[in-house]
Motif scaffolding. Structure first.
Motif, PDB file in Angstrom:
ATOM      1  N   GLU A   1      68.933  61.797 -10.656  1.00  0.00           N
ATOM      2  CA  GLU A   1      66.994  61.679 -10.200  1.00  0.00           C
ATOM      3  C   GLU A   1      67.669  63.101  -8.294  1.00  0.00           C
ATOM      4  O   GLU A   1      67.040  62.902  -7.809  1.00  0.00           O
ATOM      5  N   ASN A   2      69.111  62.582  -8.215  1.00  0.00           N
ATOM      6  CA  ASN A   2      69.706  63.108  -6.640  1.00  0.00           C
ATOM      7  C   ASN A   2      70.400  64.719  -7.363  1.00  0.00           C
ATOM      8  O   ASN A   2      70.645  65.112  -6.304  1.00  0.00           O
ATOM      9  N   SER A   3      70.297  64.977  -8.482  1.00  0.00           N
ATOM     10  CA  SER A   3      70.756  66.844  -8.451  1.00  0.00           C
ATOM     11  C   SER A   3      69.659  68.261  -8.412  1.00  0.00           C
ATOM     12  O   SER A   3      68.287  67.430  -7.915  1.00  0.00           O
ATOM     13  N   SER A   4      69.707  69.176  -8.678  1.00  0.00           N
ATOM     14  CA  SER A   4      69.450  70.147  -7.856  1.00  0.00           C
ATOM     15  C   SER A   4      69.301  71.452  -9.229  1.00  0.00           C
ATOM     16  O   SER A   4      70.270  71.089  -8.695  1.00  0.00           O
ATOM     17  N   VAL A   5      68.435  71.869  -8.875  1.00  0.00           N
ATOM     18  CA  VAL A   5      69.592  73.529  -9.468  1.00  0.00           C
ATOM     19  C   VAL A   5      68.255  74.652  -9.210  1.00  0.00           C
ATOM     20  O   VAL A   5      67.656  74.844  -8.005  1.00  0.00           O
ATOM     21  N   SER A   6      69.085  75.909  -8.654  1.00  0.00           N
ATOM     22  CA  SER A   6      68.663  77.351  -8.177  1.00  0.00           C
ATOM     23  C   SER A   6      69.030  78.114  -9.675  1.00  0.00           C
ATOM     24  O   SER A   6      70.041  78.264  -9.449  1.00  0.00           O
ATOM     25  N   VAL A   7      68.240  78.948  -9.879  1.00  0.00           N
ATOM     26  CA  VAL A   7      68.464  79.818 -10.974  1.00  0.00           C
ATOM     27  C   VAL A   7      67.801  81.289 -11.004  1.00  0.00           C
ATOM     28  O   VAL A   7      66.545  81.115 -10.451  1.00  0.00           O
ATOM     29  N   SER A   8      68.329  81.787 -11.208  1.00  0.00           N
ATOM     30  CA  SER A   8      67.549  83.758 -11.245  1.00  0.00           C
ATOM     31  C   SER A   8      68.211  84.126 -12.856  1.00  0.00           C
ATOM     32  O   SER A   8      69.693  84.217 -13.086  1.00  0.00           O
ATOM     33  N   MET A   9      67.807  85.115 -13.464  1.00  0.00           N
ATOM     34  CA  MET A   9      67.993  86.198 -14.103  1.00  0.00           C
ATOM     35  C   MET A   9      67.216  87.089 -14.076  1.00  0.00           C
ATOM     36  O   MET A   9      65.777  86.882 -13.397  1.00  0.00           O
TER      37      MET A   9
END
Length: 190
Positions: free
Chosen positions: A64-72
């Motif tokens: 629950e403390n994880s995160s993500v930032s993605v682009s394509m």
């Protein structure tokens, strides 16, 4: 102006706070977004996006403390038919220009099982940002047998309404709902 019709566009997995998280960089060669939609009731049409950039802050002990930032890139879309790809990049749908991107940034995570979670995040396409929920499975964590470093892999699914992002051309004859399947691998950053 970006006009991606579909997607997760959604993409990836994580939440907002990253405390004891390790940084992982996406492996673009093993990450895709697949999409499908109903075409006039006659068939299901498929396509995919690739070419990801981004990072996952992954806290294995407290997901629950994880995160993500993605682009394509919008123009990474491939449907298997050149004329359809060109039509999707036209003003009828994406109105895509070189450099247009789809992005996803996580905002929350609800752990639902040992390897599953519902990931909420902001998906931005066509200059529109909407909240999207990804039904996510952590496939595997461990050392990559060839790279010799920590690796993680996820799958996720969601359903989008393309009209929510201003690309609803030909709906409802061509389905407004788009089924999205995401599969990502990421390597631990040096």
């Amino acid at each position: 102006m970006m006009k991606p019709m579909i997607l997760a566009a959604a993409l990836a997995f994580g939440a907002t706070g990253a405390f004891a998280a390790d940084k992982y960089m996406l492996d673009a060669s093993h990450s895709q977004v697949l999409f499908s939609y109903d075409h006039l009731g006659f068939s299901t049409t498929f396509g995919m996006f690739s070419g990801f950039e981004g990072e996952i802050m992954f806290d294995e002990a407290a997901p629950e403390n994880s995160s993500v930032s993605v682009s394509m890139p919008v123009m990474s879309m491939f449907t298997g038919w050149e004329k359809r790809d060109a039509h999707f990049m036209s003003g009828d749908f994406f109105g895509a220009e070189e450099g247009d991107m789809v992005s996803f940034t996580s905002t929350g995570i609800e752990v639902t099982g040992d390897n599953t979670a519902m990931i909420t995040g902001d998906l931005t396409m066509n200059d529109v940002t909407q909240s999207v929920v990804l039904d996510t499975t952590l496939n595997k964590t461990g050392d990559h047998p060839m790279a010799g470093k920590p690796w993680i892999g996820f799958d996720a699914t969601t359903t989008l309404k393309r009209s929510d992002f201003g690309v609803g051309a030909f709906a409802p004859a061509v389905s407004d709902e788009v089924e999205v399947r995401i599969s990502l691998e990421a390597m631990k950053a040096e």
